[in-house]
Structures are given as C-alpha cells and as structure tokens.
Design a protein around this motif. Structure first.
Motif, PDB file in Angstrom:
ATOM      1  N   CYS A 170     -42.390 106.472  13.943  1.00 37.92           N
ATOM      2  CA  CYS A 170     -43.718 105.857  14.019  1.00 37.92           C
ATOM      3  C   CYS A 170     -44.500 106.155  12.737  1.00 37.92           C
ATOM      4  CB  CYS A 170     -44.441 106.431  15.233  1.00 37.92           C
ATOM      5  SG  CYS A 170     -46.122 105.857  15.425  1.00 37.92           S
ATOM      6  N   ARG A 171     -45.243 105.180  12.262  1.00 37.84           N
ATOM      7  CA  ARG A 171     -46.029 105.272  11.024  1.00 37.84           C
ATOM      8  C   ARG A 171     -45.154 105.436   9.790  1.00 37.84           C
ATOM      9  NH1 ARG A 171     -50.789 108.804  10.507  1.00 37.84           N
ATOM     10  NH2 ARG A 171     -51.433 107.184   9.109  1.00 37.84           N
ATOM     11  N   GLY A 172     -43.919 104.961   9.881  1.00 32.21           N
ATOM     12  CA  GLY A 172     -43.028 104.975   8.729  1.00 32.21           C
ATOM     13  C   GLY A 172     -42.707 103.559   8.312  1.00 32.21           C
ATOM     14  N   ARG A 173     -42.526 103.362   7.010  1.00 38.83           N
ATOM     15  CA  ARG A 173     -42.165 102.034   6.506  1.00 38.83           C
ATOM     16  C   ARG A 173     -41.254 102.192   5.301  1.00 38.83           C
ATOM     17  NH1 ARG A 173     -46.973  98.949   6.143  1.00 38.83           N
ATOM     18  NH2 ARG A 173     -47.717 100.366   7.687  1.00 38.83           N
ATOM     19  N   PHE A 174     -40.495 101.131   5.018  1.00 39.27           N
ATOM     20  CA  PHE A 174     -39.558 101.142   3.900  1.00 39.27           C
ATOM     21  C   PHE A 174     -40.073 100.236   2.786  1.00 39.27           C
ATOM     22  CE2 PHE A 174     -35.912  99.293   1.636  1.00 39.27           C
ATOM     23  CZ  PHE A 174     -35.371 100.458   1.122  1.00 39.27           C
ATOM     24  N   LEU A 175     -39.903 100.691   1.545  1.00 38.61           N
ATOM     25  CA  LEU A 175     -40.277  99.924   0.367  1.00 38.61           C
ATOM     26  C   LEU A 175     -39.103 100.004  -0.614  1.00 38.61           C
ATOM     27  CD1 LEU A 175     -42.584  98.362  -1.003  1.00 38.61           C
ATOM     28  CD2 LEU A 175     -43.390 100.531  -1.922  1.00 38.61           C
ATOM     29  N   ALA A 176     -38.474  98.861  -0.888  1.00 37.80           N
ATOM     30  CA  ALA A 176     -37.296  98.832  -1.763  1.00 37.80           C
ATOM     31  C   ALA A 176     -37.701  99.004  -3.226  1.00 37.80           C
ATOM     32  CB  ALA A 176     -36.542  97.519  -1.581  1.00 37.80           C
ATOM     33  N   LYS A 177     -36.849  99.708  -3.977  1.00 32.56           N
ATOM     34  CA  LYS A 177     -36.994  99.796  -5.429  1.00 32.56           C
ATOM     35  C   LYS A 177     -36.296  98.596  -6.040  1.00 32.56           C
ATOM     36  CE  LYS A 177     -36.925 104.833  -6.020  1.00 32.56           C
ATOM     37  NZ  LYS A 177     -36.105 105.932  -6.547  1.00 32.56           N
ATOM     38  N   PRO A 178     -36.730  98.099  -7.137  1.00 28.38           N
ATOM     39  CA  PRO A 178     -37.931  98.519  -7.858  1.00 28.38           C
ATOM     40  C   PRO A 178     -39.166  97.926  -7.188  1.00 28.38           C
ATOM     41  CG  PRO A 178     -36.874  96.727  -9.040  1.00 28.38           C
ATOM     42  CD  PRO A 178     -36.004  97.043  -7.849  1.00 28.38           C
ATOM     43  N   TYR A 179     -40.175  98.735  -7.027  1.00 30.57           N
ATOM     44  CA  TYR A 179     -41.412  98.291  -6.397  1.00 30.57           C
ATOM     45  C   TYR A 179     -42.460  98.040  -7.471  1.00 30.57           C
ATOM     46  CZ  TYR A 179     -41.433 103.401  -6.517  1.00 30.57           C
ATOM     47  OH  TYR A 179     -41.276 104.702  -6.899  1.00 30.57           O
ATOM     48  N   GLN A 180     -43.426  97.225  -7.124  1.00 34.29           N
ATOM     49  CA  GLN A 180     -44.513  96.866  -8.030  1.00 34.29           C
ATOM     50  C   GLN A 180     -45.813  97.477  -7.529  1.00 34.29           C
ATOM     51  OE1 GLN A 180     -43.839  95.094 -10.845  1.00 34.29           O
ATOM     52  NE2 GLN A 180     -41.705  95.206 -10.177  1.00 34.29           N
ATOM     53  N   LEU A 181     -46.800  97.556  -8.396  1.00 41.91           N
ATOM     54  CA  LEU A 181     -48.088  98.152  -8.055  1.00 41.91           C
ATOM     55  C   LEU A 181     -48.698  97.521  -6.810  1.00 41.91           C
ATOM     56  CD1 LEU A 181     -50.540  99.970  -8.512  1.00 41.91           C
ATOM     57  CD2 LEU A 181     -51.351  98.309 -10.205  1.00 41.91           C
ATOM     58  N   ASP A 182     -48.687  96.203  -6.718  1.00 44.13           N
ATOM     59  CA  ASP A 182     -49.309  95.555  -5.557  1.00 44.13           C
ATOM     60  C   ASP A 182     -48.586  95.914  -4.264  1.00 44.13           C
ATOM     61  OD1 ASP A 182     -47.126  93.972  -6.466  1.00 44.13           O
ATOM     62  OD2 ASP A 182     -47.928  92.203  -5.463  1.00 44.13           O
ATOM     63  N   GLN A 183     -47.264  96.085  -4.306  1.00 46.54           N
ATOM     64  CA  GLN A 183     -46.516  96.481  -3.110  1.00 46.54           C
ATOM     65  C   GLN A 183     -46.864  97.911  -2.700  1.00 46.54           C
ATOM     66  OE1 GLN A 183     -42.728  95.639  -5.069  1.00 46.54           O
ATOM     67  NE2 GLN A 183     -42.210  94.357  -3.288  1.00 46.54           N
TER      68      GLN A 183
ATOM     69  N   ALA B 276     -49.658  99.560  -3.441  1.00 49.73           N
ATOM     70  CA  ALA B 276     -51.053  99.581  -2.979  1.00 49.73           C
ATOM     71  C   ALA B 276     -51.160  99.059  -1.552  1.00 49.73           C
ATOM     72  CB  ALA B 276     -51.924  98.751  -3.919  1.00 49.73           C
ATOM     73  N   THR B 277     -50.484  97.959  -1.258  1.00 47.31           N
ATOM     74  CA  THR B 277     -50.524  97.395   0.095  1.00 47.31           C
ATOM     75  C   THR B 277     -49.911  98.353   1.106  1.00 47.31           C
ATOM     76  OG1 THR B 277     -50.475  95.136  -0.740  1.00 47.31           O
ATOM     77  CG2 THR B 277     -49.756  95.463   1.538  1.00 47.31           C
ATOM     78  N   ALA B 278     -48.759  98.911   0.789  1.00 46.75           N
ATOM     79  CA  ALA B 278     -48.095  99.851   1.702  1.00 46.75           C
ATOM     80  C   ALA B 278     -48.964 101.074   1.969  1.00 46.75           C
ATOM     81  CB  ALA B 278     -46.738 100.261   1.139  1.00 46.75           C
ATOM     82  N   LEU B 279     -49.609 101.592   0.924  1.00 52.10           N
ATOM     83  CA  LEU B 279     -50.470 102.760   1.106  1.00 52.10           C
ATOM     84  C   LEU B 279     -51.685 102.428   1.966  1.00 52.10           C
ATOM     85  CD1 LEU B 279     -50.310 104.277  -2.474  1.00 52.10           C
ATOM     86  CD2 LEU B 279     -49.386 105.300  -0.378  1.00 52.10           C
ATOM     87  N   ARG B 280     -52.340 101.322   1.669  1.00 52.82           N
ATOM     88  CA  ARG B 280     -53.515 100.933   2.465  1.00 52.82           C
ATOM     89  C   ARG B 280     -53.143 100.726   3.931  1.00 52.82           C
ATOM     90  NH1 ARG B 280     -55.008  98.309  -2.311  1.00 52.82           N
ATOM     91  NH2 ARG B 280     -53.995  96.373  -1.710  1.00 52.82           N
ATOM     92  N   GLU B 281     -52.049 100.022   4.166  1.00 52.97           N
ATOM     93  CA  GLU B 281     -51.617  99.784   5.553  1.00 52.97           C
ATOM     94  C   GLU B 281     -51.228 101.078   6.241  1.00 52.97           C
ATOM     95  OE1 GLU B 281     -48.544  96.834   5.244  1.00 52.97           O
ATOM     96  OE2 GLU B 281     -49.990  95.205   4.889  1.00 52.97           O
ATOM     97  N   SER B 282     -50.607 101.992   5.517  1.00 55.87           N
ATOM     98  CA  SER B 282     -50.192 103.274   6.106  1.00 55.87           C
ATOM     99  C   SER B 282     -51.400 104.103   6.517  1.00 55.87           C
ATOM    100  CB  SER B 282     -49.355 104.075   5.107  1.00 55.87           C
ATOM    101  OG  SER B 282     -48.129 103.439   4.873  1.00 55.87           O
ATOM    102  N   ILE B 283     -52.405 104.115   5.684  1.00 54.11           N
ATOM    103  CA  ILE B 283     -53.590 104.928   5.974  1.00 54.11           C
ATOM    104  C   ILE B 283     -54.397 104.334   7.125  1.00 54.11           C
ATOM    105  CG2 ILE B 283     -55.805 105.638   5.008  1.00 54.11           C
ATOM    106  CD1 ILE B 283     -54.288 106.557   2.604  1.00 54.11           C
TER     107      ILE B 283
END
Length: 126
Positions: free
Chosen positions: A102-115, A117-124
C-alpha cells in the motif's frame, strides 16, 4: 511521521547506489519542490530512517548491493514506518503494482522530471 506541515517542504529519501544517478534523482526531487536526502544502499537508508522522523517518501532503486535490495527495503519500511510512501524504480526490471505494498508505486528508468514530480505529489497526497 505523517504528512508535511503546510509551511515545510516534504522530505524525500533517495536510495540509489550509482552516485551520478543518485545526484540526478536528488536534483529532480528538489526541482519538484521537495527536500532530498541521499543514501547509497538500503542499510544506509534504514539508518537514516531510524534517526529522522520527517521523511515522507522513499524513492528507491531495486538493484543495489548490500544486505537487501530495494524491494527488501520496501518491506522493512512498510513494517517499521507504515506512513512513509514508496516509489520504486528500475531500468532493468518492471515491478508490478500488485507486488508493491500500500502507498507504493513503480517508476521505470529513465525517468523525467515531470514523472518524478507527479509521482512524489501523488505519493504525498495518498
């Protein structure tokens, strides 16, 4: 540990064994409006979590040397610090949402700044 106070930036612990990738990720976290702390492996990340109560998100790579990889770290965090959000990243392996707690998500490399930022905002906010 919980949500950030309105007048403080949320703190993100970036766990990445590749020095330059860690610096790049920390820079992206800061450009996204968060404070970044770096750790070179899971063991160092646990030591940091044990001494700080302000970390709201752990942004970790999967493949790392040491006593555990990023997925092992995720399990430790979920048991010891259940309110900390988790972002797992890898360039070699896809981690399915069903394999994350729960409250975990995956972000594939290579990631970009907008990805990031979005993942961090959604996580918080979750």
């Amino acid at each position: 540990m919980g949500r950030a106070l309105p007048d403080r930036r949320a703190v993100v612990l970036v766990v990445e064994d590749e020095f330059l990738i860690r610096l790049m990720a920390e820079d992206m976290v800061e450009k996204a409006g968060f404070d970044a702390i770096g750790a070179s492996d899971a063991d160092e990340a646990v030591r940091i979590l044990e001494t700080r109560s302000d970390i709201q998100v752990v942004f970790t790579d999967v493949q790392m040397p040491g006593s555990m990889d990023g997925l092992g770290l995720v399990e430790v965090i979920r048991h010891r610090w259940p309110l900390v959000a988790l972002i797992v990243t890898s360039g070699r392996r896809h981690v399915h949402q069903a394999d994350l707690p729960c409250r975990g998500r995956f972000l594939a490399k290579p990631y970009q700044l907008d990805q990031v930022a979005t993942a961090l905002r959604e996580s918080i906010m979750s």
